[in-house]
Design an enzyme around this catalytic site. Structure first.
Site, short mmCIF file in Angstrom:
data_model
loop_
_atom_site.label_atom_id
_atom_site.label_comp_id
_atom_site.label_asym_id
_atom_site.label_seq_id
_atom_site.Cartn_x
_atom_site.Cartn_y
_atom_site.Cartn_z
N LYS A 1 0.77 -1.39 -0.12
CA LYS A 1 0.05 0.03 0.10
C LYS A 1 0.92 1.14 0.15
O LYS A 1 1.61 1.56 0.98
CB LYS A 1 -0.92 0.09 1.27
CG LYS A 1 -1.92 1.15 1.31
CD LYS A 1 -1.32 2.36 1.96
CE LYS A 1 -2.23 3.46 2.05
NZ LYS A 1 -1.57 4.74 3.03
N SER B 1 3.75 6.40 11.96
CA SER B 1 3.73 7.04 13.72
C SER B 1 3.58 5.87 14.51
O SER B 1 2.97 4.81 14.35
CB SER B 1 2.65 8.16 13.62
OG SER B 1 1.44 7.32 13.75
N GLU C 1 8.34 0.03 12.30
CA GLU C 1 9.43 1.09 12.30
C GLU C 1 8.69 2.48 12.58
O GLU C 1 8.09 2.84 11.69
CB GLU C 1 10.49 1.11 11.14
CG GLU C 1 11.94 1.81 11.42
CD GLU C 1 11.85 3.25 11.23
OE1 GLU C 1 10.69 4.04 11.38
OE2 GLU C 1 13.04 3.51 10.86
N GLU D 1 6.26 13.62 19.02
CA GLU D 1 6.94 13.61 17.78
C GLU D 1 5.95 14.58 17.18
O GLU D 1 5.02 14.72 16.98
CB GLU D 1 6.99 12.44 17.10
CG GLU D 1 7.35 12.55 15.53
CD GLU D 1 7.48 11.12 14.73
OE1 GLU D 1 8.84 10.87 14.09
OE2 GLU D 1 6.73 10.27 14.88
#
Length: 483
Positions: A172, A227, A248, A382
């Protein structure tokens, strides 16, 4: 681009009735149109991958995998200029950064191709006539979810080891870089050694295809880059099928400058760690920790660099930092900075660039905000934009404590000329990659991944392929010779 970019599924170009536009974030203008996919495309991609895994020689022929990945590397090398320019146009990063993505694809594929030929196992006769063997097999279908911030590099980082291990893939790609995805698919479609259905690529702007990949019992492994918040959702939604996860996720990379650091080297790297990809990078150096003895000088130098960064279209050779991916993200980051000013001191305020030609794009000037308390949102969350905190520390232990004060553990940078400091601090920081007097140096031969909430598993290096394999033990009992 006059034609509508389509999906590459089961060796054919397919398209749905929904068409979306790709926008250049530097100009706000349309680059082209693309077929917007979803659950139907995800289902077709999985079906094709499953069929290829079960019926083609791909999963059982490492020599074929080596040839195909090597040929794929050559194809990507041949079109690196075209691909790098497309990354810059659609993603916004400067051309040198777009070209870095496109020119490293071949090396990643060649490493994976070599890995296909290095399979080993364990075999022993543990009793007379009884042989045990343990060896690796491909897991099956791998669902791969790629983000928009580095669409070529992060596509390759998951796809290459998955294919090397003998799996087939349903990928995707993100709608923000749909034309990059289409060009990747065009290049892969040229690989003659690749059996039909081994690689399937669809693109969506919504969120129906990716969840289908995660939930499908026909997908054995998910490799997701993105995220931490979404990574937790992916892991939870894959749990009912006990799907293996390679994740990750986010980061809050501390860049730690000690008193003895060579500042002419350190300061430009620290600044680049904030402005590269406009701060839209999981390893962005979003926390700058400086020892008190050099804090004033580093603060002043960084302020000068941040205030003078030249914004512009990534294709302009004079541009030092391109736009963010879109204007909604500019608004989001501005909200974060504005809220932080209630407790942080603005060394450099930064903010949306609204003058002249920049007003049409998604530009945000870098911000540097000084804080003391590590528990505030600016340190803990973040940001994914060109915003960094400036924190002063006194001792080595203080630096380590501050570096470890978040839930993230993806990467860290150290700047010191004392090897003993480097060794001690590297050992003390809970992160998957730690640089000394460097930043964002990666190599296909060495593992990449995070501690804590920055992920599960590793990509790159010899550890990567194991995340896409199953271990099988086979026992042979050999009857004795009859006299």
């Amino acid at each position: 681009m006059s034609e509508i970019a389509k999906h590459w599924i089961d060796g054919e170009w397919t398209g749905s009735g929904t068409v979306s536009q790709s926008i250049n974030p530097a100009t706000g203008l349309a680059l082209g149109s693309w077929s917007d996919g979803g659950e139907a495309e995800a289902r077709a991609a999985i079906d094709a991958a499953r069929r290829a895994f079960d019926t083609s020689p791909w999963s059982r022929d490492p020599s074929l995998r080596n040839r195909a990945l090597s040929e794929m590397a050559d194809k990507f090398d041949a079109r690196a200029d075209e691909l790098g320019a497309m990354v810059t146009k659609e993603n916004g990063k400067i051309l040198a950064q777009g070209m870095f993505e496109s020119t490293t694809a071949g090396a990643t594929l060649r490493y994976a191709g070599a890995q296909a030929l290095t399979g080993t196992g364990i075999s022993a006769e543990i009793a007379p006539g009884q042989w045990f063997s343990t060896y690796a097999e491909p897991a099956g279908v791998v669902g791969i979810i790629v983000p928009w911030n580095a669409p070529v590099a992060l596509f390759m980082r998951s796809v290459a080891p998955a294919l090397s291990a003998g799996n087939t893939v349903a990928v995707k790609m993100p709608g923000q870089t749909a034309l990059v995805a289409n060009l990747i698919a065009q290049i892969i479609a040229e690989v003659t050694a690749l059996p039909r259905g081994v690689v399937n690529i669809f693109t969506e702007s919504g969120n129906t295809g990716a969840p289908y990949l995660v939930a499908s019992p026909d997908v054995q492994i998910i490799s997701y880059t993105g995220s931490t918040v979404v990574g937790r959702i992916v892991a939870a939604n894959g749990a009912p099928t006990l799907k293996r996860m390679n994740l990750e996720l986010g980061g809050k990379t501390p860049m730690i400058v000690f008193d003895d650091a060579h500042l002419d080297t350190a300061v430009p790297l620290v600044a680049a760690a904030v402005t590269t990809f406009a701060g839209q990078f999981c390893m962005t150096g979003s926390r700058i920790l400086v020892q008190r003895g050099v804090a004033d000088e580093v603060r002043t130098r960084l302020a000068g660099i941040f205030e003078s960064v030249r914004l512009g279209d990534g294709l302009d050779p004079d541009t030092e930092m391109g736009p963010m991916i879109d204007k909604p993200n500019v608004t989001r980051v501005e909200g974060v900075v504005q809220a932080a000013l209630s407790y942080a001191k603005a060394v450099v305020r930064g903010g949306p660039a609204t003058e002249g030609a920049l007003a049409a794009g998604a530009f945000y000037r870098p911000a540097l905000l000084e804080v003391e308390d590590v528990k505030n949102d600016l340190v803990q969350k973040e940001i994914f934009g060109p915003v960094a905190t400036f924190e002063v520390f006194d001792t080595e232990a203080d630096a380590v404590g501050r570096a470890n004060a978040t839930e993230y553990g993806l990467a860290a940078g150290l700047f010191t000329n004392d090897i003993n400091v480097s060794r001690r601090v590297s050992r003390g920081i809970h992160a998957g990659t730690i640089w000394t007097n460097a930043w964002a140096e990666l190599n296909d031969g060495f593992a990449e991944g995070g501690f804590k909430q920055s992920g599960i598993g590793r990509l790159r290096g010899p550890l990567a392929i194991a995340d896409f394999q199953e271990a099988k033990t086979v026992v042979h009992s050999i009857p004795p010779v009859q006299g």
